[in-house]
Design an enzyme around this catalytic site. Structure first.
Site, PDB file in Angstrom:
ATOM      1  N   ASP A 288      48.093 -11.119  -8.906  1.00  0.00           N
ATOM      2  CA  ASP A 288      48.082 -11.392  -7.478  1.00  0.00           C
ATOM      3  C   ASP A 288      47.198 -10.311  -6.833  1.00  0.00           C
ATOM      4  OD1 ASP A 288      49.006 -12.151  -4.814  1.00  0.00           O
ATOM      5  OD2 ASP A 288      50.179 -10.289  -4.915  1.00  0.00           O
TER       6      ASP A 288
ATOM      7  N   ASP B 281      47.071  -9.287  -2.899  1.00  0.00           N
ATOM      8  CA  ASP B 281      47.668  -8.482  -1.830  1.00  0.00           C
ATOM      9  C   ASP B 281      48.989  -7.850  -2.262  1.00  0.00           C
ATOM     10  OD1 ASP B 281      46.008  -9.318   0.842  1.00  0.00           O
ATOM     11  OD2 ASP B 281      46.111 -10.934  -0.628  1.00  0.00           O
TER      12      ASP B 281
ATOM     13  N   GLY C  18      46.740 -15.878  -2.543  1.00  0.00           N
ATOM     14  CA  GLY C  18      46.974 -16.634  -1.316  1.00  0.00           C
ATOM     15  C   GLY C  18      46.181 -16.062  -0.152  1.00  0.00           C
TER      16      GLY C  18
HETATM   17 MG   LIG Z   1      51.097 -10.247  -3.062  1.00  0.00          MG
END
Ligand SMILES: [Mg+2]
Length: 211
Positions: free
Chosen positions: A11, A13, A100
């Protein structure tokens, strides 16, 4: 795609990066605090990710595209990120990111960290300012898991030799799909469902887990 020994999918962030980039962009619109609170709820898994992302991106409407240079300058890689990715490469692995967050930021940050392949959302704009929409399909929890499966298949890597690393509720599906799901700097709901919990400070803690 050339075959590889193993795959690590991060991932972005609060995992590979210290920041939540959407908050930095929202600061440019003077809406950082509201967007930070909404992001926190989404990462704890309290709200639908896609609906939350759309409403948070709506808050970014009007931010000028030339603000991205300031945003990129504020992004801080997590300590140990470069070293971990270099070690993944030394051992014949592939380092990937699925986020995301947004291509507008990752397209500069990911290659600078040595990441081999990445996927994120795109922000709608009129050529001058953001229009408050997400352009195209949203990278949600299922899209993250599908990215991991797809990248593994392209390179002939069995899922047993994949590792997924994340902090948020939208990382849980890719963590379940991977051979090893690692919670790094993670929310309580994510820590409870992970195979392993590490962090929250230095990504080099993952080096002993590499195949
Ligand atoms: Mg994250």
């Amino acid at each position: 795609m050339p075959d590889a020994r193993f795959l690590v999918v991060f991932d972005a962030d609060s995992t590979l990066l210290r920041n939540e980039v959407i908050e930095l962009i929202a600061d440019e619109a003077g809406r950082g605090a509201e967007v930070a609170a909404a992001t926190e709820a989404a990462m704890r898994g309290e709200v639908d990710f896609a609906a939350s992302l759309r409403s948070r991106v709506a808050e970014l409407s009007g931010v000028a595209l030339d603000a991205f240079a300031r945003v990129r300058a504020r992004v801080e890689p997590t300590p140990g990120a470069r070293e971990l990715i270099a070690t993944i490469h030394e051992r014949g692995g592939v380092a990937a990111v699925v986020s995301g967050g947004f291509h507008e930021i990752l397209d500069e940050i990911a290659p600078a960290l040595g990441v081999d392949v990445w996927r994120a959302n795109r922000l709608g704009h009129d050529g001058r300012v953001l229009d408050g929409t997400v352009d195209g399909d949203i990278v949600d929890a299922e899209a993250k898991a599908a990215s991991l499966r797809g990248w593994a298949a392209e390179r002939g890597i069995p899922l047993a030799r994949t590792i997924a690393v994340g902090d948020g509720a939208n990382d849980l599906r890719m963590m379940a799909a991977a051979g090893l799901g690692v919670a790094f700097n993670a929310k309580p709901a994510v820590r409870r469902q992970a195979d392993l919990v590490v962090g929250p400070i230095d990504l080099r803690e993952l080096v002993p887990l590499l195949p």
